[in-house]
Design a protein around this motif. Structure first.
Motif, PDB file in Angstrom:
ATOM      1  N   LEU A   1      37.918  76.581  38.827  1.00 25.72           N
ATOM      2  CA  LEU A   1      37.088  75.375  38.846  1.00 25.72           C
ATOM      3  C   LEU A   1      37.732  74.267  38.020  1.00 25.72           C
ATOM      4  CD1 LEU A   1      33.480  76.845  38.552  1.00 25.72           C
ATOM      5  CD2 LEU A   1      34.442  75.615  40.501  1.00 25.72           C
ATOM      6  N   THR A   2      38.247  74.627  36.862  1.00 29.88           N
ATOM      7  CA  THR A   2      38.926  73.640  36.011  1.00 29.88           C
ATOM      8  C   THR A   2      40.132  73.049  36.727  1.00 29.88           C
ATOM      9  OG1 THR A   2      38.216  74.827  34.012  1.00 29.88           O
ATOM     10  CG2 THR A   2      40.067  73.298  33.780  1.00 29.88           C
ATOM     11  N   LYS A   3      40.815  73.876  37.505  1.00 30.28           N
ATOM     12  CA  LYS A   3      42.028  73.456  38.213  1.00 30.28           C
ATOM     13  C   LYS A   3      41.720  72.555  39.403  1.00 30.28           C
ATOM     14  CE  LYS A   3      45.998  75.466  40.689  1.00 30.28           C
ATOM     15  NZ  LYS A   3      46.648  76.758  41.101  1.00 30.28           N
ATOM     16  N   TYR A   4      40.650  72.865  40.141  1.00 30.57           N
ATOM     17  CA  TYR A   4      40.433  72.195  41.426  1.00 30.57           C
ATOM     18  C   TYR A   4      39.251  71.221  41.467  1.00 30.57           C
ATOM     19  CZ  TYR A   4      43.890  75.250  43.639  1.00 30.57           C
ATOM     20  OH  TYR A   4      45.051  75.885  43.989  1.00 30.57           O
ATOM     21  N   PHE A   5      38.322  71.299  40.522  1.00 28.15           N
ATOM     22  CA  PHE A   5      37.150  70.419  40.588  1.00 28.15           C
ATOM     23  C   PHE A   5      37.261  69.320  39.537  1.00 28.15           C
ATOM     24  CE2 PHE A   5      32.695  69.228  39.690  1.00 28.15           C
ATOM     25  CZ  PHE A   5      32.297  68.870  40.974  1.00 28.15           C
ATOM     26  N   ASP A   6      37.205  68.074  39.990  1.00 28.34           N
ATOM     27  CA  ASP A   6      37.365  66.941  39.070  1.00 28.34           C
ATOM     28  C   ASP A   6      36.619  65.731  39.635  1.00 28.34           C
ATOM     29  OD1 ASP A   6      38.403  65.560  36.796  1.00 28.34           O
ATOM     30  OD2 ASP A   6      39.925  64.647  38.085  1.00 28.34           O
ATOM     31  N   ASN A   7      35.891  65.045  38.756  1.00 30.18           N
ATOM     32  CA  ASN A   7      35.169  63.831  39.157  1.00 30.18           C
ATOM     33  C   ASN A   7      34.304  64.056  40.403  1.00 30.18           C
ATOM     34  OD1 ASN A   7      36.174  62.226  37.053  1.00 30.18           O
ATOM     35  ND2 ASN A   7      38.047  61.789  38.211  1.00 30.18           N
ATOM     36  N   ASP A   8      33.549  65.131  40.378  1.00 30.45           N
ATOM     37  CA  ASP A   8      32.557  65.447  41.412  1.00 30.45           C
ATOM     38  C   ASP A   8      33.157  65.773  42.775  1.00 30.45           C
ATOM     39  OD1 ASP A   8      30.547  65.084  39.560  1.00 30.45           O
ATOM     40  OD2 ASP A   8      30.145  63.016  40.145  1.00 30.45           O
ATOM     41  N   HIS A   9      34.418  66.146  42.826  1.00 30.75           N
ATOM     42  CA  HIS A   9      34.955  66.582  44.116  1.00 30.75           C
ATOM     43  C   HIS A   9      36.085  67.596  43.895  1.00 30.75           C
ATOM     44  CE1 HIS A   9      38.258  63.744  43.314  1.00 30.75           C
ATOM     45  NE2 HIS A   9      38.920  64.381  44.253  1.00 30.75           N
ATOM     46  N   PHE A  10      36.331  68.404  44.927  1.00 23.00           N
ATOM     47  CA  PHE A  10      37.413  69.383  44.897  1.00 23.00           C
ATOM     48  C   PHE A  10      38.682  68.729  45.455  1.00 23.00           C
ATOM     49  CE2 PHE A  10      33.875  72.317  44.589  1.00 23.00           C
ATOM     50  CZ  PHE A  10      34.380  73.344  43.787  1.00 23.00           C
ATOM     51  N   THR A  11      39.763  68.885  44.723  1.00 22.37           N
ATOM     52  CA  THR A  11      41.025  68.308  45.178  1.00 22.37           C
ATOM     53  C   THR A  11      41.563  69.052  46.406  1.00 22.37           C
ATOM     54  OG1 THR A  11      42.179  69.709  43.563  1.00 22.37           O
ATOM     55  CG2 THR A  11      41.639  67.445  42.893  1.00 22.37           C
ATOM     56  N   ASP A  12      41.288  70.366  46.480  1.00 20.21           N
ATOM     57  CA  ASP A  12      41.694  71.168  47.645  1.00 20.21           C
ATOM     58  C   ASP A  12      40.722  72.343  47.742  1.00 20.21           C
ATOM     59  OD1 ASP A  12      42.890  72.742  49.588  1.00 20.21           O
ATOM     60  OD2 ASP A  12      44.934  72.332  48.907  1.00 20.21           O
ATOM     61  N   PHE A  13      39.619  72.120  48.447  1.00 19.28           N
ATOM     62  CA  PHE A  13      38.552  73.125  48.495  1.00 19.28           C
ATOM     63  C   PHE A  13      39.013  74.408  49.187  1.00 19.28           C
ATOM     64  CE2 PHE A  13      34.542  74.939  50.175  1.00 19.28           C
ATOM     65  CZ  PHE A  13      33.846  75.051  48.968  1.00 19.28           C
ATOM     66  N   ALA A  14      39.788  74.269  50.272  1.00 21.06           N
ATOM     67  CA  ALA A  14      40.258  75.443  50.999  1.00 21.06           C
ATOM     68  C   ALA A  14      41.117  76.326  50.102  1.00 21.06           C
ATOM     69  CB  ALA A  14      41.039  75.012  52.246  1.00 21.06           C
ATOM     70  N   GLN A  15      42.033  75.712  49.353  1.00 21.85           N
ATOM     71  CA  GLN A  15      42.912  76.479  48.473  1.00 21.85           C
ATOM     72  C   GLN A  15      42.124  77.087  47.314  1.00 21.85           C
ATOM     73  OE1 GLN A  15      45.978  77.290  49.117  1.00 21.85           O
ATOM     74  NE2 GLN A  15      46.207  78.474  47.225  1.00 21.85           N
ATOM     75  N   PHE A  16      41.181  76.324  46.781  1.00 24.48           N
ATOM     76  CA  PHE A  16      40.320  76.865  45.718  1.00 24.48           C
ATOM     77  C   PHE A  16      39.611  78.124  46.200  1.00 24.48           C
ATOM     78  CE2 PHE A  16      35.767  77.138  44.700  1.00 24.48           C
ATOM     79  CZ  PHE A  16      35.840  77.555  43.373  1.00 24.48           C
ATOM     80  N   SER A  17      39.022  78.049  47.404  1.00 26.48           N
ATOM     81  CA  SER A  17      38.254  79.178  47.921  1.00 26.48           C
ATOM     82  C   SER A  17      39.143  80.390  48.198  1.00 26.48           C
ATOM     83  CB  SER A  17      37.492  78.769  49.182  1.00 26.48           C
ATOM     84  OG  SER A  17      38.379  78.468  50.239  1.00 26.48           O
ATOM     85  N   LYS A  18      40.362  80.139  48.689  1.00 33.57           N
ATOM     86  CA  LYS A  18      41.289  81.251  48.956  1.00 33.57           C
ATOM     87  C   LYS A  18      41.659  81.979  47.671  1.00 33.57           C
ATOM     88  CE  LYS A  18      43.444  78.894  52.878  1.00 33.57           C
ATOM     89  NZ  LYS A  18      44.669  78.195  53.326  1.00 33.57           N
ATOM     90  N   GLU A  19      41.993  81.219  46.629  1.00 29.66           N
ATOM     91  CA  GLU A  19      42.369  81.829  45.353  1.00 29.66           C
ATOM     92  C   GLU A  19      41.173  82.543  44.736  1.00 29.66           C
ATOM     93  OE1 GLU A  19      44.612  79.399  42.628  1.00 29.66           O
ATOM     94  OE2 GLU A  19      45.568  78.283  44.269  1.00 29.66           O
ATOM     95  N   CYS A  20      40.014  81.958  44.908  1.00 27.06           N
ATOM     96  CA  CYS A  20      38.795  82.553  44.380  1.00 27.06           C
ATOM     97  C   CYS A  20      38.487  83.863  45.117  1.00 27.06           C
ATOM     98  CB  CYS A  20      37.638  81.575  44.549  1.00 27.06           C
ATOM     99  SG  CYS A  20      36.183  81.989  43.591  1.00 27.06           S
ATOM    100  N   ALA A  21      38.626  83.863  46.435  1.00 28.27           N
ATOM    101  CA  ALA A  21      38.384  85.063  47.236  1.00 28.27           C
ATOM    102  C   ALA A  21      39.390  86.159  46.892  1.00 28.27           C
ATOM    103  CB  ALA A  21      38.453  84.722  48.721  1.00 28.27           C
ATOM    104  N   ALA A  22      40.648  85.769  46.688  1.00 30.12           N
ATOM    105  CA  ALA A  22      41.677  86.744  46.317  1.00 30.12           C
ATOM    106  C   ALA A  22      41.348  87.382  44.972  1.00 30.12           C
ATOM    107  CB  ALA A  22      43.044  86.066  46.268  1.00 30.12           C
ATOM    108  N   ASN A  23      40.838  86.586  44.042  1.00 32.02           N
ATOM    109  CA  ASN A  23      40.428  87.112  42.740  1.00 32.02           C
ATOM    110  C   ASN A  23      39.230  88.047  42.886  1.00 32.02           C
ATOM    111  OD1 ASN A  23      38.538  86.213  39.994  1.00 32.02           O
ATOM    112  ND2 ASN A  23      40.555  87.106  39.709  1.00 32.02           N
ATOM    113  N   TYR A  24      38.322  87.705  43.802  1.00 30.57           N
ATOM    114  CA  TYR A  24      37.158  88.547  44.066  1.00 30.57           C
ATOM    115  C   TYR A  24      37.594  89.941  44.520  1.00 30.57           C
ATOM    116  CZ  TYR A  24      32.903  90.164  46.468  1.00 30.57           C
ATOM    117  OH  TYR A  24      31.830  90.901  46.897  1.00 30.57           O
ATOM    118  N   LEU A  25      38.644  89.994  45.328  1.00 23.34           N
ATOM    119  CA  LEU A  25      39.137  91.275  45.829  1.00 23.34           C
ATOM    120  C   LEU A  25      39.600  92.196  44.704  1.00 23.34           C
ATOM    121  CD1 LEU A  25      38.945  90.099  48.694  1.00 23.34           C
ATOM    122  CD2 LEU A  25      41.187  91.095  49.165  1.00 23.34           C
TER     123      LEU A  25
END
Length: 342
Positions: A72-96
């Motif tokens: 979240l610190t890496k991808y969320f800034d000023n009320d928007h995601f800089t790359d939501f798809a990439q954030f979600s992929k990395e997040c999902a990989a961590n979930y695994l």
């Protein structure tokens, strides 16, 4: 509710196995009518009873431990995601990495939804499951299909991104486990990186007990105490309807206006005591509010429940003899009693 970003990934894993595979969608899902409908269904399921709350143990994250706050610190800034798809992929990989440690756990669909409501930004991460269903083709033939199960949520979390980013010390994470076994809810909590979770129903019951303790400590007359409890209940109900946390200070402010500033300070003192240790904000579980405005009890042979403001009015209690005198019996009960006396 305005959806800003939406994407779904698939996690393939069978119960009894450790290996999990991520099937990542390359781009965000379109925000169309189907997405809006599914989002509304997820929100309605999420806001049912059984919610827990918390905050990140490490709000900015670190290389050790949960990576969600790091991402979240890496991808969320000023009320928007800089790359939501990439954030979600990395997040999902961590979930695994957490999922693979639990043989009993199975895969499903990971739903990521960033939305804005009244100027506040939120993020949903939800594990959805598929179920078998029956479809009807254009030629009216029946066929077996797989569809998203929307009767219940398996595991889900909602983060108030605006509160997290502002450094709010409140409990800005809300999550639900549905009927997931404890071993699964444990790894999901670890994935979130949440500090000690608080169950909304338990926190609400503590607030009910706090309100009663305050009235007793200040020797507030029964009628005034009942009026105060009713106002507290109404404040809680309003926050529950708005799906927003209740600030304990808001109740203290009402104490100051209704009684005195000194008593408001006393209310906060009791709230902060070792016995209660109330959070500054809590999410309200409406079903746990009943004791604020109703008195009830039961034994094997008798069940009794009535609004607390009837005490001293149509219901009188004698503490010396431990008896209740009911002056206005409900008509349906009165008829039954009268028929028995004939």
């Amino acid at each position: 509710m305005s959806i800003r970003n939406l994407i779904v990934h698939e996690v393939q894993k069978q119960e009894g196995e450790r290996k999990a595979i991520l099937i990542a969608r390359p781009n965000e899902n379109p925000v169309d009518d189907q997405a809006e409908t599914l989002s509304a269904q997820v929100t309605n399921l999420f806001n049912r009873s059984g919610m827990s709350t918390g905050r990140f143990a490490n709000p900015q994250g670190s290389q050790e431990g949960a990576q969600l706050p790091v991402l979240l610190t890496k991808y969320f800034d000023n009320d928007h995601f800089t790359d939501f798809a990439q954030f979600s992929k990395e997040c999902a990989a961590n979930y695994l990495t957490y999922l693979e440690g639990v043989e009993e756990a199975a895969g499903g669909l990971l739903w990521f939804n960033h939305y804005e409501l009244h100027g506040t930004h939120f993020l949903y991460i939800v594990m959805l499951k598929r179920k078998e269903g029956i479809g009807l083709g254009a030629d009216l033939s029946l066929s077996q299909i797989k569809q998203i199960e929307m009767e219940k949520l398996h595991m889900s979390l909602r983060i108030n991104l605006s509160a997290w980013q502002s450094g709010d010390e409140g409990r800005y994470i809300a999550f639900r486990f549905g009927r997931a076994p404890k071993i699964e809810s444990d790894y999901f909590t670890q994935f979130i990186g949440c500090d000690e979770p608080k169950v909304a129903a338990k926190e609400t019951r503590k607030l009910v007990d706090l309100t009663t303790a305050f009235c007793q400590s200040e020797a507030i007359p029964v009628k005034q105490a009942n009026e105060f409890k009713k106002v507290v209940s109404e404040q809680c109900q309003a926050k529950a309807e708005e799906r927003e946390p209740l600030a304990i200070k808001d109740i203290a402010d009402h104490v100051a206006s209704s009684f005195s500033v000194e008593q408001a300070n006393k209310f906060l003192e009791i709230a902060d005591s070792d016995h209660f240790k109330m959070e500054k904000e809590i999410f309200v579980e409406k079903a746990a509010l009943k004791k604020l405005t109703r008195l009830s009890g039961s034994s094997r042979a008798l069940t009794m429940s009535f609004d607390s403001d009837l005490l001293g009015e149509s219901i009188a209690f004698d503490p010396d003899t431990g008896t209740l005198l009911i002056k206005e019996i409900p008509k349906s009960l009165l008829k039954q009693l009268q028929s028995l006396s004939k």
